[in-house]
Motif scaffolding. Structure first.
Motif, mmCIF file in Angstrom:
data_model
loop_
_atom_site.group_PDB
_atom_site.id
_atom_site.type_symbol
_atom_site.label_atom_id
_atom_site.label_comp_id
_atom_site.label_asym_id
_atom_site.label_seq_id
_atom_site.Cartn_x
_atom_site.Cartn_y
_atom_site.Cartn_z
ATOM 1 N N PHE A 82 -20.970 -8.785 26.887
ATOM 2 C CA PHE A 82 -19.336 -8.708 26.606
ATOM 3 C C PHE A 82 -19.404 -10.211 27.180
ATOM 4 C CE2 PHE A 82 -15.578 -7.986 25.734
ATOM 5 C CZ PHE A 82 -15.766 -8.250 24.420
ATOM 6 N N TYR B 246 -17.101 -13.254 27.179
ATOM 7 C CA TYR B 246 -15.869 -13.227 27.349
ATOM 8 C C TYR B 246 -15.057 -14.226 28.631
ATOM 9 C CZ TYR B 246 -11.140 -11.197 28.224
ATOM 10 O OH TYR B 246 -9.578 -11.009 28.461
ATOM 11 N N VAL C 245 -6.720 -9.988 23.081
ATOM 12 C CA VAL C 245 -7.630 -10.063 21.434
ATOM 13 C C VAL C 245 -7.801 -9.326 20.654
ATOM 14 C CG1 VAL C 245 -10.358 -8.917 21.682
ATOM 15 C CG2 VAL C 245 -9.492 -9.151 24.172
ATOM 16 N N LEU D 74 -12.918 -11.160 18.599
ATOM 17 C CA LEU D 74 -14.269 -9.743 18.468
ATOM 18 C C LEU D 74 -15.114 -10.115 17.662
ATOM 19 C CD1 LEU D 74 -12.786 -6.791 19.453
ATOM 20 C CD2 LEU D 74 -13.991 -7.639 20.952
ATOM 21 N N SER D 75 -15.340 -10.858 16.523
ATOM 22 C CA SER D 75 -15.715 -11.411 15.118
ATOM 23 C C SER D 75 -16.940 -12.496 15.875
ATOM 24 C CB SER D 75 -15.281 -11.389 14.001
ATOM 25 O OG SER D 75 -14.546 -10.483 13.072
ATOM 26 N N TYR E 74 -17.741 -12.880 19.146
ATOM 27 C CA TYR E 74 -18.401 -12.200 19.533
ATOM 28 C C TYR E 74 -20.361 -11.386 18.745
ATOM 29 C CZ TYR E 74 -21.289 -9.862 23.057
ATOM 30 O OH TYR E 74 -22.389 -9.229 24.327
ATOM 31 N N LEU F 176 -21.537 -3.249 19.394
ATOM 32 C CA LEU F 176 -20.668 -2.979 18.521
ATOM 33 C C LEU F 176 -20.020 -1.241 18.808
ATOM 34 C CD1 LEU F 176 -18.359 -3.480 16.796
ATOM 35 C CD2 LEU F 176 -19.670 -2.951 14.918
ATOM 36 N N ILE G 197 -18.764 -1.480 22.197
ATOM 37 C CA ILE G 197 -17.823 -2.226 22.691
ATOM 38 C C ILE G 197 -16.338 -1.098 22.237
ATOM 39 C CG2 ILE G 197 -16.320 -4.430 21.907
ATOM 40 C CD1 ILE G 197 -18.403 -6.185 21.683
ATOM 41 N N LYS G 198 -16.998 -1.020 20.902
ATOM 42 C CA LYS G 198 -15.733 0.457 20.773
ATOM 43 C C LYS G 198 -15.598 0.792 21.497
ATOM 44 C CE LYS G 198 -15.898 -0.670 15.637
ATOM 45 N NZ LYS G 198 -16.863 0.275 14.206
ATOM 46 N N ALA H 155 -10.829 -3.444 18.183
ATOM 47 C CA ALA H 155 -12.239 -3.385 18.165
ATOM 48 C C ALA H 155 -12.902 -2.578 16.958
ATOM 49 C CB ALA H 155 -13.468 -3.120 19.144
ATOM 50 N N LEU I 249 -13.952 -3.302 13.224
ATOM 51 C CA LEU I 249 -14.677 -3.922 13.301
ATOM 52 C C LEU I 249 -15.653 -3.459 12.231
ATOM 53 C CD1 LEU I 249 -15.291 -6.067 16.691
ATOM 54 C CD2 LEU I 249 -14.675 -6.452 14.676
#
Length: 316
Positions: free
Chosen positions: A53, A57, A68, A73-74, A76, A94, A97-98, A115, A118
């Protein structure tokens, strides 16, 4: 008119690049291990996901973490989908990331986690590949005299199918945690959670043969090793070696492309469901923290659902 002078380097007009978010990586991983109690392999997987990630980024237009947004994030997630990754893999990224963004909120780096807005990709279409009981029997019988330690390899395959254990749980299984007479073993899963798994007669016989004929020779080189399954140097078997053992024997029965060590775990769970196991019991046997993970096997077992329908429906 004289040319305009540039502001000095320390001027307040200097445009500063946003701080690199990579500075939070190691503290985040320490948080997962020390405060969340995650196993080393899980932390390693999260490291890999976050590094990927962060690489993506940095390749984008520089933007501070505080700026961000959902579209960023979508983007990514779209990048991951363009790589043709499985839905389960994208979902794992995902989750990572969260967790990372929630950690940044806990540390006061961010005021809120964007995040969390998402949505995970739908996983209902994903069905794990499983072997038929007949193909499993062929696989368990595949180790032969051409192998250096065929009894060990057969015992590993039999144990994986009998217990549904993960590769890491098999290679770290201590000898004193296996109770062949009682027909069970105690393994340590994710989050250092211990659970009891049952051993069927096939697994018991395979392990007994390995302990009697092959393991004593291995332990001469290293008497202190406590792991059940050893390499020729008397040390704990690695995950890669177990992977190779599974792939080699799968090739012998004609299904190497379909089979990995996790295939035996999926096959164990699917066959247990087909045999009538309750989903809560299966959750305990697999060591799943969330029953939603176990529910995937209810989609695989069409044969049992059809049999139930025929038995109980008045027009069945």
């Amino acid at each position: 008119m004289p040319p305009r002078k540039r502001p000095p380097a320390n001027s307040r007009f200097q445009v500063r690049k946003p701080a690199d978010p990579g500075v939070h990586l190691e503290p985040f991983l320490h948080y997962l291990e020390a405060e969340c109690g995650m196993a080393a392999n899980t932390v390693s997987a999260y490291r890999s996901d976050i590094v990927q990630f962060l690489d993506w980024y940095r390749a984008q237009k520089p933007v501070p973490l505080s700026e961000v947004d959902l579209a960023f994030l979508s983007g990514y997630l779209q990048h991951l989908n363009r790589r043709k990754l499985a839905a389960t893999t994208v979902s794992r990224h995902l989750v990572t990331i969260k967790l990372f963004f929630r950690y940044l909120v806990l540390e006061g780096v961010l005021a809120e986690s964007i995040a969390d807005l998402l949505n995970s990709p739908k996983l209902w279409k994903y069905l794990p590949k499983v072997l038929s009981p007949e193909k499993v029997n062929q696989l368990l019988s595949a180790p032969c005299r051409q192998d250096r330690y065929p009894l060990r390899d057969r015992a590993i395959l039999a144990m994986m199918y009998a217990t549904g254990c993960r590769v890491t749980e098999i290679v770290t299984l201590p000898l004193n945690a296996v109770k062949l007479t009682e027909g069970y073993a105690r393994c340590v899963g994710k989050g250092n959670k211990e659970r009891m798994v049952s051993l069927n007669p096939v697994a018991v016989a395979a392990v007994e043969a390995y302990l009697r004929h092959e393991r004593p020779d291995m332990t001469r080189r290293n008497t202190a090793e406590q792991a059940l399954f050893l390499n020729r140097g008397g040390k704990q078997l690695s995950r890669v070696m177990v992977w190779n053992i599974v792939k080699k024997n799968a090739a012998r029965v004609g299904c190497s492309k379909e089979v990995s060590p996790h295939t035996l775990r999926h096959s164990f769970a699917t066959h247990m469901m087909a045999g009538g196991a309750e989903i809560r019991a299966l959750q305990e046997l697999l060591g799943h923290a969330n029953i939603r993970t176990t529910q995937i096997y209810t989609h695989v077992d069409h044969s049992r659902l059809k049999a139930v329908h025929q038995m109980y429906h008045p027009r069945g």
